[in-house]
Design a protein around this motif. Structure first.
Motif, PDB file in Angstrom:
ATOM      1  N   LYS A 133     -45.886  87.757  64.269  1.00 60.03           N
ATOM      2  CA  LYS A 133     -44.472  87.526  63.953  1.00 60.03           C
ATOM      3  C   LYS A 133     -44.388  87.016  62.528  1.00 60.03           C
ATOM      4  CE  LYS A 133     -40.590  84.501  64.939  1.00 60.03           C
ATOM      5  NZ  LYS A 133     -40.153  83.304  65.660  1.00 60.03           N
ATOM      6  N   ILE A 134     -43.579  87.641  61.711  1.00 60.64           N
ATOM      7  CA  ILE A 134     -43.388  87.165  60.344  1.00 60.64           C
ATOM      8  C   ILE A 134     -42.119  86.352  60.294  1.00 60.64           C
ATOM      9  CG2 ILE A 134     -43.024  87.834  57.950  1.00 60.64           C
ATOM     10  CD1 ILE A 134     -44.692  90.268  58.468  1.00 60.64           C
ATOM     11  N   ASP A 135     -42.234  85.088  59.938  1.00 57.88           N
ATOM     12  CA  ASP A 135     -41.101  84.172  59.928  1.00 57.88           C
ATOM     13  C   ASP A 135     -40.286  84.372  58.657  1.00 57.88           C
ATOM     14  OD1 ASP A 135     -39.370  81.987  59.817  1.00 57.88           O
ATOM     15  OD2 ASP A 135     -40.718  80.791  61.054  1.00 57.88           O
ATOM     16  N   ALA A 136     -39.021  84.735  58.819  1.00 55.53           N
ATOM     17  CA  ALA A 136     -38.164  85.021  57.664  1.00 55.53           C
ATOM     18  C   ALA A 136     -37.511  83.772  57.088  1.00 55.53           C
ATOM     19  CB  ALA A 136     -37.082  86.012  58.056  1.00 55.53           C
ATOM     20  N   ASN A 137     -37.714  82.627  57.711  1.00 63.34           N
ATOM     21  CA  ASN A 137     -37.007  81.424  57.274  1.00 63.34           C
ATOM     22  C   ASN A 137     -37.589  80.810  56.011  1.00 63.34           C
ATOM     23  OD1 ASN A 137     -35.205  81.506  59.427  1.00 63.34           O
ATOM     24  ND2 ASN A 137     -36.700  80.532  60.780  1.00 63.34           N
ATOM     25  N   ALA A 138     -38.760  81.254  55.600  1.00 67.23           N
ATOM     26  CA  ALA A 138     -39.373  80.702  54.390  1.00 67.23           C
ATOM     27  C   ALA A 138     -39.666  81.825  53.427  1.00 67.23           C
ATOM     28  CB  ALA A 138     -40.652  79.959  54.750  1.00 67.23           C
ATOM     29  N   GLY A 139     -38.651  82.269  52.721  1.00 64.92           N
ATOM     30  CA  GLY A 139     -38.854  83.341  51.748  1.00 64.92           C
ATOM     31  C   GLY A 139     -37.918  84.492  51.980  1.00 64.92           C
ATOM     32  N   VAL A 140     -38.415  85.704  51.778  1.00 65.70           N
ATOM     33  CA  VAL A 140     -37.618  86.915  51.873  1.00 65.70           C
ATOM     34  C   VAL A 140     -37.122  87.117  53.293  1.00 65.70           C
ATOM     35  CG1 VAL A 140     -37.640  89.401  51.521  1.00 65.70           C
ATOM     36  CG2 VAL A 140     -39.018  87.938  50.065  1.00 65.70           C
ATOM     37  N   LEU A 141     -35.888  87.599  53.461  1.00 65.78           N
ATOM     38  CA  LEU A 141     -35.343  87.889  54.779  1.00 65.78           C
ATOM     39  C   LEU A 141     -36.054  89.091  55.342  1.00 65.78           C
ATOM     40  CD1 LEU A 141     -33.287  87.389  57.003  1.00 65.78           C
ATOM     41  CD2 LEU A 141     -31.685  88.847  55.758  1.00 65.78           C
ATOM     42  N   LEU A 142     -36.893  88.853  56.371  1.00 68.54           N
ATOM     43  CA  LEU A 142     -37.716  89.942  56.882  1.00 68.54           C
ATOM     44  C   LEU A 142     -38.163  89.632  58.290  1.00 68.54           C
ATOM     45  CD1 LEU A 142     -39.474  92.507  56.471  1.00 68.54           C
ATOM     46  CD2 LEU A 142     -41.260  91.008  55.623  1.00 68.54           C
ATOM     47  N   HIS A 143     -38.054  90.586  59.180  1.00 70.83           N
ATOM     48  CA  HIS A 143     -38.629  90.481  60.503  1.00 70.83           C
ATOM     49  C   HIS A 143     -39.527  91.683  60.704  1.00 70.83           C
ATOM     50  CE1 HIS A 143     -36.148  87.149  61.681  1.00 70.83           C
ATOM     51  NE2 HIS A 143     -35.048  87.817  61.388  1.00 70.83           N
ATOM     52  N   ALA A 144     -40.716  91.492  61.224  1.00 77.57           N
ATOM     53  CA  ALA A 144     -41.608  92.614  61.506  1.00 77.57           C
ATOM     54  C   ALA A 144     -41.548  92.868  63.001  1.00 77.57           C
ATOM     55  CB  ALA A 144     -43.034  92.281  61.092  1.00 77.57           C
ATOM     56  N   ASN A 145     -41.193  94.095  63.402  1.00 78.65           N
ATOM     57  CA  ASN A 145     -41.147  94.413  64.821  1.00 78.65           C
ATOM     58  C   ASN A 145     -42.404  95.153  65.237  1.00 78.65           C
ATOM     59  OD1 ASN A 145     -40.841  96.990  63.913  1.00 78.65           O
ATOM     60  ND2 ASN A 145     -39.061  97.438  65.162  1.00 78.65           N
ATOM     61  N   LYS A 146     -42.440  95.617  66.452  1.00 80.51           N
ATOM     62  CA  LYS A 146     -43.638  96.259  66.970  1.00 80.51           C
ATOM     63  C   LYS A 146     -44.005  97.497  66.173  1.00 80.51           C
ATOM     64  CE  LYS A 146     -45.794  97.742  71.277  1.00 80.51           C
ATOM     65  NZ  LYS A 146     -46.355  98.972  70.731  1.00 80.51           N
ATOM     66  N   TYR A 169     -43.843  83.017  55.037  1.00 80.76           N
ATOM     67  CA  TYR A 169     -43.890  83.207  53.592  1.00 80.76           C
ATOM     68  C   TYR A 169     -44.085  81.846  52.918  1.00 80.76           C
ATOM     69  CZ  TYR A 169     -42.498  88.107  53.454  1.00 80.76           C
ATOM     70  OH  TYR A 169     -42.482  89.470  53.580  1.00 80.76           O
ATOM     71  N   THR A 170     -44.895  81.832  51.880  1.00 81.63           N
ATOM     72  CA  THR A 170     -45.063  80.627  51.073  1.00 81.63           C
ATOM     73  C   THR A 170     -43.931  80.567  50.050  1.00 81.63           C
ATOM     74  OG1 THR A 170     -46.428  81.742  49.420  1.00 81.63           O
ATOM     75  CG2 THR A 170     -47.559  80.803  51.338  1.00 81.63           C
ATOM     76  N   LYS A 171     -43.840  79.467  49.329  1.00 80.94           N
ATOM     77  CA  LYS A 171     -42.800  79.327  48.316  1.00 80.94           C
ATOM     78  C   LYS A 171     -42.945  80.360  47.204  1.00 80.94           C
ATOM     79  CE  LYS A 171     -41.908  74.389  49.043  1.00 80.94           C
ATOM     80  NZ  LYS A 171     -41.926  73.045  48.424  1.00 80.94           N
ATOM     81  N   SER A 172     -44.158  80.856  47.025  1.00 77.51           N
ATOM     82  CA  SER A 172     -44.392  81.859  45.985  1.00 77.51           C
ATOM     83  C   SER A 172     -43.932  83.243  46.402  1.00 77.51           C
ATOM     84  CB  SER A 172     -45.884  81.919  45.644  1.00 77.51           C
ATOM     85  OG  SER A 172     -46.633  82.415  46.753  1.00 77.51           O
ATOM     86  N   GLY A 173     -43.526  83.375  47.671  1.00 76.17           N
ATOM     87  CA  GLY A 173     -43.048  84.669  48.157  1.00 76.17           C
ATOM     88  C   GLY A 173     -44.118  85.518  48.803  1.00 76.17           C
ATOM     89  N   LYS A 174     -45.355  84.996  48.912  1.00 77.16           N
ATOM     90  CA  LYS A 174     -46.444  85.740  49.532  1.00 77.16           C
ATOM     91  C   LYS A 174     -46.597  85.319  50.981  1.00 77.16           C
ATOM     92  CE  LYS A 174     -50.226  86.514  47.360  1.00 77.16           C
ATOM     93  NZ  LYS A 174     -51.523  86.314  46.662  1.00 77.16           N
ATOM     94  N   LEU A 175     -47.081  86.230  51.827  1.00 81.71           N
ATOM     95  CA  LEU A 175     -47.336  85.888  53.211  1.00 81.71           C
ATOM     96  C   LEU A 175     -48.536  84.953  53.298  1.00 81.71           C
ATOM     97  CD1 LEU A 175     -46.935  89.329  55.025  1.00 81.71           C
ATOM     98  CD2 LEU A 175     -45.416  87.364  55.195  1.00 81.71           C
ATOM     99  N   ASP A 176     -48.415  83.921  54.130  1.00 88.76           N
ATOM    100  CA  ASP A 176     -49.516  82.998  54.372  1.00 88.76           C
ATOM    101  C   ASP A 176     -50.354  83.580  55.507  1.00 88.76           C
ATOM    102  OD1 ASP A 176     -51.197  80.859  54.451  1.00 88.76           O
ATOM    103  OD2 ASP A 176     -49.799  79.526  55.501  1.00 88.76           O
ATOM    104  N   LEU A 177     -51.278  84.459  55.169  1.00 83.92           N
ATOM    105  CA  LEU A 177     -52.034  85.210  56.172  1.00 83.92           C
ATOM    106  C   LEU A 177     -53.267  84.456  56.643  1.00 83.92           C
ATOM    107  CD1 LEU A 177     -52.044  88.782  54.567  1.00 83.92           C
ATOM    108  CD2 LEU A 177     -50.699  88.027  56.529  1.00 83.92           C
ATOM    109  N   PRO A 178     -53.633  84.607  57.944  1.00 81.94           N
ATOM    110  CA  PRO A 178     -54.918  84.086  58.411  1.00 81.94           C
ATOM    111  C   PRO A 178     -56.048  84.767  57.637  1.00 81.94           C
ATOM    112  CG  PRO A 178     -53.493  84.670  60.252  1.00 81.94           C
ATOM    113  CD  PRO A 178     -52.845  85.198  59.015  1.00 81.94           C
ATOM    114  N   ALA A 179     -57.176  84.087  57.550  1.00 84.53           N
ATOM    115  CA  ALA A 179     -58.286  84.584  56.730  1.00 84.53           C
ATOM    116  C   ALA A 179     -58.718  85.989  57.122  1.00 84.53           C
ATOM    117  CB  ALA A 179     -59.467  83.619  56.836  1.00 84.53           C
ATOM    118  N   ARG A 180     -58.693  86.305  58.427  1.00 85.53           N
ATOM    119  CA  ARG A 180     -59.195  87.614  58.858  1.00 85.53           C
ATOM    120  C   ARG A 180     -58.288  88.770  58.435  1.00 85.53           C
ATOM    121  NH1 ARG A 180     -57.185  85.300  63.507  1.00 85.53           N
ATOM    122  NH2 ARG A 180     -55.749  86.521  64.795  1.00 85.53           N
ATOM    123  N   TYR A 181     -57.058  88.446  58.027  1.00 88.96           N
ATOM    124  CA  TYR A 181     -56.138  89.482  57.565  1.00 88.96           C
ATOM    125  C   TYR A 181     -56.111  89.612  56.042  1.00 88.96           C
ATOM    126  CZ  TYR A 181     -54.041  89.437  62.274  1.00 88.96           C
ATOM    127  OH  TYR A 181     -53.824  89.519  63.620  1.00 88.96           O
TER     128      TYR A 181
END
Length: 254
Positions: A2-15, A66-78
Motif C-alpha cells: 500500500k502506498i500512503d498518499a498522505n505524505a507527498g504526492v497524491l497517489l494510491h497503488a491498487n492491485k 513518501y518521504t519529504k523529498s518526494g521519494k518512496l520510502d521502500l524496504p531494502a529488498r525493493y
C-alpha cells in the motif's frame, strides 16, 4: 503493498499496479504481455485505500510512504527496483486511475449543458459530424466539416465555460506527463506511452466530443456511482483514438 498518499504526492497503488510490478520483478523485467492499447483500469470509480492494498511476500499488509523529498520510502529488498516501482505507480496513477480520468470526468460534468447551448444556437449541428480538441495555446477548437459560423458558435460556447477549459488543459497536461513517466529512462512502453502524443499533435489525435459521447454515464449511473464518466468506456475510447491516429514510435520491442 500500500502506498500512503498522505505524505507527498497524491497517489494510491491498487492491485493492478502491484501486479505490474510483481510481473516485472519476478520475470527478470519481462513485463507480462497484455493488450498494449488497453491498460489495466477498474471500471468503477477509485476504491477506498483499504481496498486498494496488495499483499507483500509474507502475507502481511505493508505500507510504503513518501518521504519529504518526494521519494518512496521502500524496504531494502525493493530498493533495487526503485525506478521501476516509482515509474509504474506514478504513471498508472496519472494516466489510468486518477489525474487524467478525473480531468475527463470534470469535462463530462460540463459537457451536457455546453452541448445543449451549442445545439440551441446551431440546431443543424445535431446532424453533422464534428468534434473539439485543445490547441497548443490551451484554447478549445472545433474540428470537422464546419462553416465559419458553425465553428465560431462551437468555439465561443466551449471557451466560455472556464471549468471545461481548465479540465481540458489538465487532461492534456496529465496525459503528456503520464506517458513520459511511463516510458522511463528506456524511452519505451507497452501501453499508452508507446504512442507519440505531444503538445503539437495533441489536437490531431484527441477528439474530446467523441471521447465524451462514448463515455457519458446515464442519469441512473451518475446517481449510483457519482461519476459523470464511465471509466471503462473512457479507457476503451482513448485506446481506440490512440490506435487509429497516433504513431507507436515508442513501442517496446519484444
Amino acid at each position: 503493498m500500500k502506498i500512503d498518499a498522505n505524505a507527498g504526492v497524491l497517489l494510491h497503488a491498487n492491485k493492478s499496479t502491484a501486479d505490474q510490478i510483481k510481473n516485472v520483478i519476478s520475470e527478470s523485467k519481462n513485463v507480462k504481455q497484455v493488450d498494449s492499447a488497453s491498460p489495466p483500469l477498474h471500471s468503477q470509480p477509485a476504491r477506498p485505500a483499504e481496498e486498494m492494498r496488495a499483499k507483500s511476500d509474507n502475507g502481511k499488509l505493508e505500507t510504503i510512504m513518501y518521504t519529504k523529498s518526494g521519494k518512496l520510502d521502500l524496504p531494502a529488498r525493493y530498493e533495487q527496483h526503485r525506478e521501476l516501482i516509482e515509474r509504474v505507480a506514478n504513471s498508472t496513477s496519472k494516466l489510468y486511475l486518477h489525474d487524467t480520468p478525473e480531468a475527463a470526468n470534470r469535462m463530462a460534468e460540463q459537457y451536457k449543458s455546453i452541448s445543449s447551448t451549442i445545439y440551441e444556437l446551431a440546431p443543424e449541428l445535431k446532424n453533422k459530424s464534428w468534434g473539439f480538441s485543445i490547441d497548443t495555446s490551451g484554447q478549445l477548437v472545433a474540428t470537422g466539416h464546419l462553416n465559419q459560423k458553425q465553428k465560431q458558435i462551437i468555439e465561443d460556447s466551449l471557451n466560455s465555460n472556464t471549468k471545461l477549459v481548465e479540465a481540458a488543459q489538465d487532461f492534456k497536461a496529465h496525459f503528456i506527463e503520464g506517458i513520459e513517466i511511463e516510458r522511463g529512462s528506456a524511452g519505451t512502453s507497452q501501453y499508452w506511452g508507446k504512442y507519440d502524443v505531444n503538445n503539437d499533435n495533441f489536437a490531431d489525435i484527441f477528439n474530446f466530443k467523441e471521447m465524451l459521447d462514448h463515455s457519458l454515464n446515464s442519469a441512473e449511473e451518475v446517481k449510483f456511482s457519482g461519476y459523470a464518466l464511465n471509466k471503462w468506456d473512457w479507457t476503451m475510447n482513448v485506446s481506440d483514438q490512440l490506435r487509429e491516429k497516433a504513431e507507436p514510435l515508442f513501442a517496446k520491442q519484444n
